[in-house]
Design an enzyme around this catalytic site. Structure first.
Site, PDB file in Angstrom:
ATOM      1  N   GLN A   1      32.565 100.029 100.475  1.00 18.24           N
ATOM      2  CA  GLN A   1      31.555  98.974 100.327  1.00 18.24           C
ATOM      3  C   GLN A   1      32.204  97.626 100.006  1.00 18.24           C
ATOM      4  OE1 GLN A   1      31.299 102.028  99.004  1.00 18.24           O
ATOM      5  NE2 GLN A   1      29.187 102.693  98.748  1.00 18.24           N
TER       6      GLN A   1
ATOM      7  N   ARG B   1      21.658 100.605 101.412  1.00 20.37           N
ATOM      8  CA  ARG B   1      22.215 101.143 100.178  1.00 20.37           C
ATOM      9  C   ARG B   1      22.259 100.016  99.156  1.00 20.37           C
ATOM     10  NH1 ARG B   1      25.540  97.696  99.889  1.00 20.37           N
ATOM     11  NH2 ARG B   1      26.192  98.641  97.935  1.00 20.37           N
ATOM     12  N   GLY B   2      22.604 100.405  97.910  1.00 19.52           N
ATOM     13  CA  GLY B   2      22.507  99.448  96.811  1.00 19.52           C
ATOM     14  C   GLY B   2      21.175  99.697  96.115  1.00 19.52           C
TER      15      GLY B   2
ATOM     16  N   ASP C   1      23.405 101.111  88.895  1.00 20.20           N
ATOM     17  CA  ASP C   1      22.391 101.952  89.539  1.00 20.20           C
ATOM     18  C   ASP C   1      21.371 102.462  88.540  1.00 20.20           C
ATOM     19  OD1 ASP C   1      24.905 102.083  91.375  1.00 20.20           O
ATOM     20  OD2 ASP C   1      23.143 102.573  92.597  1.00 20.20           O
TER      21      ASP C   1
ATOM     22  N   ASN D   1      27.232 103.323  87.698  1.00 17.45           N
ATOM     23  CA  ASN D   1      27.505 102.454  88.853  1.00 17.45           C
ATOM     24  C   ASN D   1      28.522 103.174  89.743  1.00 17.45           C
ATOM     25  OD1 ASN D   1      27.127  99.935  90.286  1.00 17.45           O
ATOM     26  ND2 ASN D   1      29.223  99.427  89.699  1.00 17.45           N
TER      27      ASN D   1
HETATM   28  O1  MRU Z   1      26.319 104.197  97.066  1.00 22.53           O
HETATM   29  P1  MRU Z   1      25.840 102.784  97.048  1.00 22.53           P
HETATM   30  O2  MRU Z   1      26.562 101.890  98.001  1.00 22.53           O
HETATM   31  O3  MRU Z   1      24.334 102.693  97.187  1.00 22.53           O
HETATM   32  O4  MRU Z   1      26.193 102.271  95.585  1.00 22.53           O
HETATM   33  C1  MRU Z   1      25.905 100.951  95.233  1.00 22.53           C
HETATM   34  C2  MRU Z   1      26.371 100.563  93.888  1.00 22.53           C
HETATM   35  O5  MRU Z   1      26.916 101.351  93.146  1.00 22.53           O
HETATM   36  C3  MRU Z   1      26.050  99.181  93.427  1.00 22.53           C
HETATM   37  O6  MRU Z   1      27.037  98.705  92.567  1.00 22.53           O
HETATM   38  C4  MRU Z   1      24.704  99.205  92.700  1.00 22.53           C
HETATM   39  O7  MRU Z   1      23.724  99.870  93.443  1.00 22.53           O
HETATM   40  C5  MRU Z   1      24.229  97.841  92.397  1.00 22.53           C
HETATM   41  S1  MRU Z   1      23.755  96.974  93.863  1.00 22.53           S
HETATM   42  C6  MRU Z   1      23.062  95.483  93.408  1.00 22.53           C
END
Ligand code: MRU
Length: 348
Positions: free
Chosen positions: A194, A59-60, A235, A245
């Site tokens: 997270q 994820r991320g 995101d 985000n």
């Molecule tokens: O649902 P996730 O854990 O994939 O969400 C991640 C985020 O919102 C992060 O802040 C974003 O992807 C930036 S990661 C460098």
């Protein structure tokens, strides 16, 4: 001068590589299990990669783009239908534009006749460029921070969420190494935790002392006056600087504005979507309400209860003091300043 408690060994930074290509398979550090277990899963086809993205094994925003690129390589190696593989990978998660950006890049190479080894070169480039972008953003973002500052971050934006080093967490790593950052607060990031599970794990491995707060403690912390910057990833960033985000980012930006705390968004140019005029054009992923109704598989809410689980929100550009990409810093972003950096077509 810096607090001796945050003296860190420079080489201690950034040892985690959560996506590892092994020639015929993609190894992923299973982020559902951290920090209690460090388990790896191996994907041997595009469908397995898609499943890992859907289930948050990986994820991320940048990390899911990189994983998807390797998914296309696996499909090409196996002689699978690339259109189908790309469509499956694209449909995994809707908000992070890095996913679509990486798949568009792979599709362009495939359309130009690239075979599996050439597609593997492209995926490796995507991964290497992300690491380089993170290091560049770390330097640019850290330079904005006054020595001795405390900062607050949200979600996980570190090595786990990227090719390595991280976006917002990369700025924090660089800022700590330069003694600009003396204290790091991390919000838990309900419901998937997270911040609690992943950011605290990464920072502790780097010897960076961090203090966990409940998400609901953020305004109270900012009111206390010690935090100078809230630093988050993204995101998808629209053409006017509106930023999607992790859910809870928007309320942090409101609280930061109210208390005179600065707000920094750190993301590579692969997160910019100049085709989205503003935040209203960004699709917000809704996940299974079960993520809110139970914890670790055990029900925590009365049977029959309903829940609403949007996992991203949009922070309006007017609440953002700086967007940091590898191309530079956009102070007080708006449509004109974004266009000046990215042109009307943007990086996509
Ligand atoms: O649902 P996730 O854990 O994939 O969400 C991640 C985020 O919102 C992060 O802040 C974003 O992807 C930036 S990661 C460098």
């Amino acid at each position: 001068m810096s607090d001796p408690a945050v003296q860190v060994k420079p080489l201690a930074h950034d040892q985690i590589r959560a996506l590892q290509w092994r020639g015929d398979r993609l190894r992923l550090l299973d982020q559902r299990k951290l920090p209690l277990a460090e388990e790896w899963i191996e994907c041997r086809g595009a469908e397995e990669v898609a499943q890992a993205i859907r289930n948050l094994v990986v994820r991320g925003a940048p990390a899911i783009g990189i994983a998807a690129a390797w998914g296309v390589v696996l499909a090409a190696q196996r002689g699978d239908d690339l259109d189908k593989a790309i469509a499956t990978l694209r449909a995994t998660r809707p908000t992070a534009v890095n996913l679509m950006w990486a798949l568009d890049r792979m599709r362009a190479r495939a359309d130009a006749g690239a075979d599996a080894p050439a597609l593997a070169d492209e995926a490796q480039k995507i991964q290497d460029e992300d690491l380089a972008a993170n290091r560049a953003m770390g330097a640019k973002g850290a330079a904005l921070i006054e020595p001795g500052s405390a900062v607050l971050t949200h979600c996980n934006t570190g090595s786990l969420a990227t090719a390595g080093f991280g976006t917002a967490l990369g700025v924090i790593r660089a800022g700590v190494a330069q003694h600009r950052i003396a204290q790091v607060y991390a919000g838990e990031t309900r419901p998937w935790l997270q911040g609690a599970r992943l950011t605290m794990w990464e920072l502790q491995r780097d010897g960076i002392p961090a203090t966990l707060i409940a998400d609901a403690a953020a305004s109270h912390l900012l009111k206390e006056g010690r935090v100078r910057w809230v630093i988050v990833g993204a995101d998808r960033i629209a053409a006017n600087g509106d930023t999607a985000n992790k859910i809870g980012t928007y309320q942090l930006a409101i609280a930061a504005k109210h208390h005179g705390v600065k707000f920094m968004v750190v993301a590579p140019s692969s997160t910019i979507d100049m085709a989205a005029p503003d935040g209203d054009a960004i699709e917000i992923e809704l996940r299974d309400p079960a993520e809110l109704l139970s914890h670790d598989g055990a029900r925590t809410v009365v049977e029959g209860a309903q829940a609403w689980n949007p996992v991203f929100d949009v922070t309006p550009h007017a609440l953002i003091d700086a967007i940091v990409t590898e191309r530079g810093v956009i102070a007080r972003p708006d449509a004109d300043r974004m266009r000046a950096q990215f042109g009307s077509g943007g990086p996509r």
